[in-house]
Design an enzyme around this catalytic site. Structure first.
Site, PDB file in Angstrom:
ATOM      1  N   SER A  95       0.978  -1.322  -0.094  1.00  0.00           N
ATOM      2  CA  SER A  95      -0.168   0.085  -0.063  1.00  0.00           C
ATOM      3  C   SER A  95       1.042   1.192   0.048  1.00  0.00           C
ATOM      4  CB  SER A  95      -0.903  -0.128   1.326  1.00  0.00           C
ATOM      5  OG  SER A  95      -1.969   0.932   1.238  1.00  0.00           O
ATOM      6  N   ASP A 218     -10.023  -6.156  -3.317  1.00  0.00           N
ATOM      7  CA  ASP A 218      -9.419  -4.923  -2.393  1.00  0.00           C
ATOM      8  C   ASP A 218     -10.560  -3.996  -2.886  1.00  0.00           C
ATOM      9  OD1 ASP A 218      -8.014  -2.931  -1.323  1.00  0.00           O
ATOM     10  OD2 ASP A 218      -6.191  -3.576  -2.207  1.00  0.00           O
ATOM     11  N   HIS A 246      -7.933  -6.026   0.906  1.00  0.00           N
ATOM     12  CA  HIS A 246      -6.770  -5.163   1.045  1.00  0.00           C
ATOM     13  C   HIS A 246      -5.822  -5.727   1.753  1.00  0.00           C
ATOM     14  CE1 HIS A 246      -4.638  -1.235   0.572  1.00  0.00           C
ATOM     15  NE2 HIS A 246      -4.478  -0.986   1.790  1.00  0.00           N
TER      16      HIS A 246
END
Length: 272
Positions: A95, A218, A246
Protein backbone atom coordinates in the site's frame (compact mmCIF):
# COMPACT_ATOMS: atom_id res chain seq x y z
CA UNK A 1 14.19 -3.18 18.94
CA UNK A 2 17.17 -1.24 17.51
CA UNK A 3 16.81 2.39 16.48
CA UNK A 4 18.85 3.96 13.68
CA UNK A 5 19.63 7.67 13.39
CA UNK A 6 18.86 8.64 9.80
CA UNK A 7 19.62 12.34 9.16
CA UNK A 8 18.65 13.16 12.77
CA UNK A 9 15.49 11.03 12.53
CA UNK A 10 15.03 8.04 14.83
CA UNK A 11 13.84 5.03 12.84
CA UNK A 12 13.17 1.72 14.56
CA UNK A 13 13.64 -1.58 12.78
CA UNK A 14 14.02 -5.31 13.37
CA UNK A 15 16.14 -7.98 11.71
CA UNK A 16 15.40 -11.68 11.41
CA UNK A 17 17.45 -14.53 9.96
CA UNK A 18 20.56 -14.46 7.84
CA UNK A 19 21.32 -14.32 4.14
CA UNK A 20 20.57 -11.81 1.41
CA UNK A 21 18.56 -8.89 2.81
CA UNK A 22 14.88 -8.21 2.15
CA UNK A 23 13.53 -4.86 3.41
CA UNK A 24 9.79 -4.76 4.13
CA UNK A 25 7.81 -1.50 4.16
CA UNK A 26 4.33 -1.37 5.68
CA UNK A 27 1.25 0.63 4.79
CA UNK A 28 -0.49 3.55 6.45
CA UNK A 29 -0.54 3.37 10.24
CA UNK A 30 0.93 -0.13 10.40
CA UNK A 31 3.95 -1.15 12.51
CA UNK A 32 6.71 -3.32 11.13
CA UNK A 33 5.58 -6.21 13.32
CA UNK A 34 2.62 -6.89 11.02
CA UNK A 35 5.05 -8.91 8.87
CA UNK A 36 5.99 -11.23 11.76
CA UNK A 37 3.02 -13.57 11.61
CA UNK A 38 3.44 -14.83 8.05
CA UNK A 39 6.01 -13.12 5.83
CA UNK A 40 9.00 -13.08 8.19
CA UNK A 41 8.90 -16.84 8.92
CA UNK A 42 8.45 -17.72 5.24
CA UNK A 43 11.29 -15.50 4.06
CA UNK A 44 13.59 -16.67 6.87
CA UNK A 45 12.87 -20.28 5.89
CA UNK A 46 13.76 -19.37 2.30
CA UNK A 47 17.17 -18.19 3.46
CA UNK A 48 16.74 -14.42 3.63
CA UNK A 49 17.70 -11.80 6.20
CA UNK A 50 14.44 -9.92 6.77
CA UNK A 51 14.48 -6.26 7.80
CA UNK A 52 11.23 -4.64 8.92
CA UNK A 53 10.85 -0.94 9.65
CA UNK A 54 8.50 1.25 11.66
CA UNK A 55 7.79 4.20 9.41
CA UNK A 56 7.78 7.67 10.91
CA UNK A 57 4.64 8.05 13.02
CA UNK A 58 4.92 4.52 14.45
CA UNK A 59 6.65 4.46 17.85
CA UNK A 60 9.45 4.13 18.74
CA UNK A 61 10.29 5.82 15.43
CA UNK A 62 9.94 9.60 15.44
CA UNK A 63 6.62 11.19 14.53
CA UNK A 64 5.61 12.37 11.08
CA UNK A 65 4.82 15.96 11.94
CA UNK A 66 3.75 18.90 9.76
CA UNK A 67 5.59 19.04 6.47
CA UNK A 68 6.21 15.29 6.28
CA UNK A 69 6.34 14.25 2.62
CA UNK A 70 6.57 11.11 0.53
CA UNK A 71 10.14 12.13 -0.29
CA UNK A 72 10.89 12.05 3.45
CA UNK A 73 9.54 8.52 3.70
CA UNK A 74 11.65 7.48 0.71
CA UNK A 75 14.73 9.08 2.28
CA UNK A 76 14.05 7.21 5.54
CA UNK A 77 14.03 3.85 3.76
CA UNK A 78 17.10 4.71 1.69
CA UNK A 79 18.92 5.87 4.80
CA UNK A 80 18.09 2.67 6.68
CA UNK A 81 19.34 0.50 3.80
CA UNK A 82 22.59 2.45 3.76
CA UNK A 83 22.87 2.46 7.56
CA UNK A 84 22.64 -1.34 7.59
CA UNK A 85 24.90 -1.78 4.59
CA UNK A 86 22.11 -3.79 2.99
CA UNK A 87 22.06 -2.35 -0.52
CA UNK A 88 21.45 -3.34 -3.16
CA UNK A 89 18.72 -5.41 -1.52
CA UNK A 90 15.39 -6.96 -2.35
CA UNK A 91 12.38 -5.05 -1.03
CA UNK A 92 8.67 -5.58 -0.43
CA UNK A 93 6.16 -2.77 -0.01
CA UNK A 94 2.47 -2.80 0.83
CA UNK A 95 0.00 0.00 0.00
CA UNK A 96 1.66 3.30 1.05
CA UNK A 97 4.85 1.32 1.61
CA UNK A 98 4.70 0.12 -1.99
CA UNK A 99 4.24 3.67 -3.24
CA UNK A 100 7.30 4.74 -1.24
CA UNK A 101 9.22 1.80 -2.69
CA UNK A 102 8.24 2.78 -6.24
CA UNK A 103 9.53 6.28 -5.61
CA UNK A 104 12.75 4.84 -4.16
CA UNK A 105 13.24 2.86 -7.38
CA UNK A 106 13.02 6.14 -9.30
CA UNK A 107 15.13 8.30 -6.97
CA UNK A 108 17.78 5.79 -5.84
CA UNK A 109 17.80 2.95 -8.37
CA UNK A 110 21.03 1.40 -7.11
CA UNK A 111 19.66 0.54 -3.66
CA UNK A 112 17.13 -2.13 -4.68
CA UNK A 113 17.81 -5.16 -6.87
CA UNK A 114 14.25 -6.61 -7.01
CA UNK A 115 10.94 -5.26 -5.72
CA UNK A 116 7.52 -6.65 -4.85
CA UNK A 117 4.73 -4.06 -4.79
CA UNK A 118 1.46 -5.12 -3.15
CA UNK A 119 -1.90 -3.32 -3.25
CA UNK A 120 -0.25 -0.32 -4.84
CA UNK A 121 -1.19 2.48 -7.18
CA UNK A 122 0.56 4.98 -9.39
CA UNK A 123 -2.07 7.69 -8.94
CA UNK A 124 -4.71 8.73 -6.42
CA UNK A 125 -8.10 8.23 -8.00
CA UNK A 126 -11.34 9.84 -6.83
CA UNK A 127 -12.01 7.25 -4.14
CA UNK A 128 -8.49 7.32 -2.70
CA UNK A 129 -8.63 11.12 -2.55
CA UNK A 130 -12.02 11.05 -0.83
CA UNK A 131 -10.90 8.40 1.67
CA UNK A 132 -7.68 10.27 2.53
CA UNK A 133 -9.54 13.58 2.94
CA UNK A 134 -12.08 11.93 5.23
CA UNK A 135 -9.35 10.33 7.34
CA UNK A 136 -7.48 13.64 7.66
CA UNK A 137 -10.71 15.39 8.67
CA UNK A 138 -11.34 12.73 11.31
CA UNK A 139 -7.76 13.02 12.60
CA UNK A 140 -8.07 16.81 12.88
CA UNK A 141 -11.45 16.64 14.59
CA UNK A 142 -10.04 15.09 17.75
CA UNK A 143 -12.82 12.52 17.73
CA UNK A 144 -11.78 9.08 18.96
CA UNK A 145 -13.93 6.33 17.49
CA UNK A 146 -15.02 3.65 19.96
CA UNK A 147 -12.73 0.62 19.40
CA UNK A 148 -15.61 -1.70 18.50
CA UNK A 149 -16.89 0.75 15.90
CA UNK A 150 -13.43 1.30 14.46
CA UNK A 151 -12.91 -2.48 14.30
CA UNK A 152 -16.00 -3.18 12.22
CA UNK A 153 -15.22 -0.31 9.84
CA UNK A 154 -11.70 -1.65 9.40
CA UNK A 155 -13.07 -5.12 8.69
CA UNK A 156 -15.48 -3.81 6.05
CA UNK A 157 -12.75 -1.78 4.34
CA UNK A 158 -9.94 -4.30 4.36
CA UNK A 159 -11.29 -7.85 4.37
CA UNK A 160 -12.84 -9.93 1.60
CA UNK A 161 -16.41 -11.22 1.63
CA UNK A 162 -14.96 -14.68 2.26
CA UNK A 163 -13.48 -13.54 5.58
CA UNK A 164 -16.56 -11.53 6.52
CA UNK A 165 -18.73 -14.59 5.96
CA UNK A 166 -16.49 -16.91 7.99
CA UNK A 167 -18.00 -16.23 11.40
CA UNK A 168 -15.35 -17.91 13.54
CA UNK A 169 -12.46 -16.34 11.65
CA UNK A 170 -14.17 -12.95 11.63
CA UNK A 171 -14.40 -12.96 15.44
CA UNK A 172 -10.62 -13.23 15.56
CA UNK A 173 -10.17 -10.41 13.06
CA UNK A 174 -12.51 -8.12 14.99
CA UNK A 175 -10.68 -8.84 18.25
CA UNK A 176 -7.34 -7.97 16.63
CA UNK A 177 -8.72 -4.78 15.06
CA UNK A 178 -10.30 -3.70 18.34
CA UNK A 179 -7.03 -4.17 20.25
CA UNK A 180 -4.91 -2.40 17.63
CA UNK A 181 -6.97 0.67 16.79
CA UNK A 182 -4.81 3.26 15.02
CA UNK A 183 -4.68 6.81 16.40
CA UNK A 184 -5.15 8.75 13.16
CA UNK A 185 -3.80 11.93 14.71
CA UNK A 186 -0.44 10.19 15.27
CA UNK A 187 -0.14 9.18 11.61
CA UNK A 188 -1.77 12.22 10.05
CA UNK A 189 1.31 12.87 7.94
CA UNK A 190 1.05 9.40 6.44
CA UNK A 191 -2.61 10.01 5.57
CA UNK A 192 -1.80 13.08 3.49
CA UNK A 193 1.02 11.56 1.43
CA UNK A 194 -1.28 8.83 0.10
CA UNK A 195 -2.66 11.42 -2.31
CA UNK A 196 -0.15 11.32 -5.14
CA UNK A 197 -0.31 12.75 -8.66
CA UNK A 198 -0.16 10.44 -11.65
CA UNK A 199 3.34 9.00 -11.33
CA UNK A 200 3.01 6.35 -14.02
CA UNK A 201 5.13 8.26 -16.58
CA UNK A 202 7.98 8.45 -14.04
CA UNK A 203 7.86 4.69 -13.53
CA UNK A 204 8.94 4.20 -17.14
CA UNK A 205 12.45 4.93 -15.86
CA UNK A 206 12.46 1.99 -13.43
CA UNK A 207 14.87 -0.76 -14.46
CA UNK A 208 14.62 -2.90 -11.33
CA UNK A 209 12.71 -6.18 -11.86
CA UNK A 210 9.31 -5.72 -10.23
CA UNK A 211 6.40 -7.95 -9.31
CA UNK A 212 3.11 -6.19 -8.62
CA UNK A 213 0.49 -8.10 -6.61
CA UNK A 214 -3.16 -7.06 -6.67
CA UNK A 215 -5.85 -8.42 -4.36
CA UNK A 216 -9.03 -9.19 -6.25
CA UNK A 217 -11.54 -8.09 -3.57
CA UNK A 218 -9.52 -5.02 -2.48
CA UNK A 219 -11.93 -2.12 -1.98
CA UNK A 220 -9.27 0.36 -0.85
CA UNK A 221 -6.81 0.07 -3.75
CA UNK A 222 -8.79 -1.71 -6.42
CA UNK A 223 -6.67 -4.20 -8.36
CA UNK A 224 -6.86 -2.34 -11.67
CA UNK A 225 -4.77 0.40 -10.04
CA UNK A 226 -2.08 -2.13 -9.16
CA UNK A 227 -2.14 -3.52 -12.69
CA UNK A 228 -1.59 0.01 -14.01
CA UNK A 229 1.66 0.19 -12.04
CA UNK A 230 2.88 -3.10 -13.51
CA UNK A 231 2.01 -1.87 -16.99
CA UNK A 232 3.98 1.33 -16.36
CA UNK A 233 7.22 -0.39 -15.32
CA UNK A 234 9.26 -1.84 -18.20
CA UNK A 235 9.16 -5.61 -17.81
CA UNK A 236 6.87 -5.33 -14.78
CA UNK A 237 5.02 -8.50 -13.86
CA UNK A 238 1.52 -8.64 -12.43
CA UNK A 239 -0.30 -11.31 -10.50
CA UNK A 240 -3.69 -11.11 -8.81
CA UNK A 241 -4.70 -13.16 -5.79
CA UNK A 242 -8.38 -13.95 -5.29
CA UNK A 243 -10.30 -14.42 -2.08
CA UNK A 244 -8.74 -11.49 -0.26
CA UNK A 245 -9.21 -7.77 0.28
CA UNK A 246 -6.74 -5.00 1.02
CA UNK A 247 -5.12 -7.09 3.77
CA UNK A 248 -4.44 -9.86 1.31
CA UNK A 249 -0.99 -10.58 2.71
CA UNK A 250 -2.72 -11.54 5.98
CA UNK A 251 -5.83 -13.17 4.51
CA UNK A 252 -4.00 -15.30 1.95
CA UNK A 253 -0.43 -15.44 3.31
CA UNK A 254 0.50 -18.75 1.66
CA UNK A 255 -0.35 -17.46 -1.82
CA UNK A 256 1.35 -14.12 -1.18
CA UNK A 257 4.48 -15.69 0.28
CA UNK A 258 4.74 -18.14 -2.61
CA UNK A 259 4.48 -15.29 -5.12
CA UNK A 260 7.21 -13.29 -3.35
CA UNK A 261 9.61 -16.19 -2.88
CA UNK A 262 9.07 -17.55 -6.38
CA UNK A 263 9.78 -14.11 -7.84
CA UNK A 264 12.96 -13.67 -5.81
CA UNK A 265 14.05 -17.17 -6.84
CA UNK A 266 13.58 -16.32 -10.51
CA UNK A 267 10.46 -18.40 -11.00
CA UNK A 268 7.71 -16.85 -13.13
CA UNK A 269 4.72 -15.42 -11.31
CA UNK A 270 1.33 -16.52 -12.54
CA UNK A 271 -0.59 -13.78 -14.36
CA UNK A 272 -4.33 -14.31 -14.85
Amino acid sequence: MPVARIDDIALSYDEYGAGEPVVMITGTGAPGRVWRAYQVPALKAAGYRVITVDNRGIPPSDGCGPGFTLDDMVADVAGLIEHLGAGPCRAVGFSLGAIALQELLVARPGLVSEAVLMATSGRADTFIRAMAAADVELADSGIKLPPRYAAHVQALQNLSPQSLNDEERLKGWLDVFEMSTVDLSAVRGQLEIQVIPDRRPAYRAIRCPCLVIGFREDLVVRPHLAREVADSIPGGRYTEISGCGHYGYLEKPEAVNSAIIDFFAGRTARTP
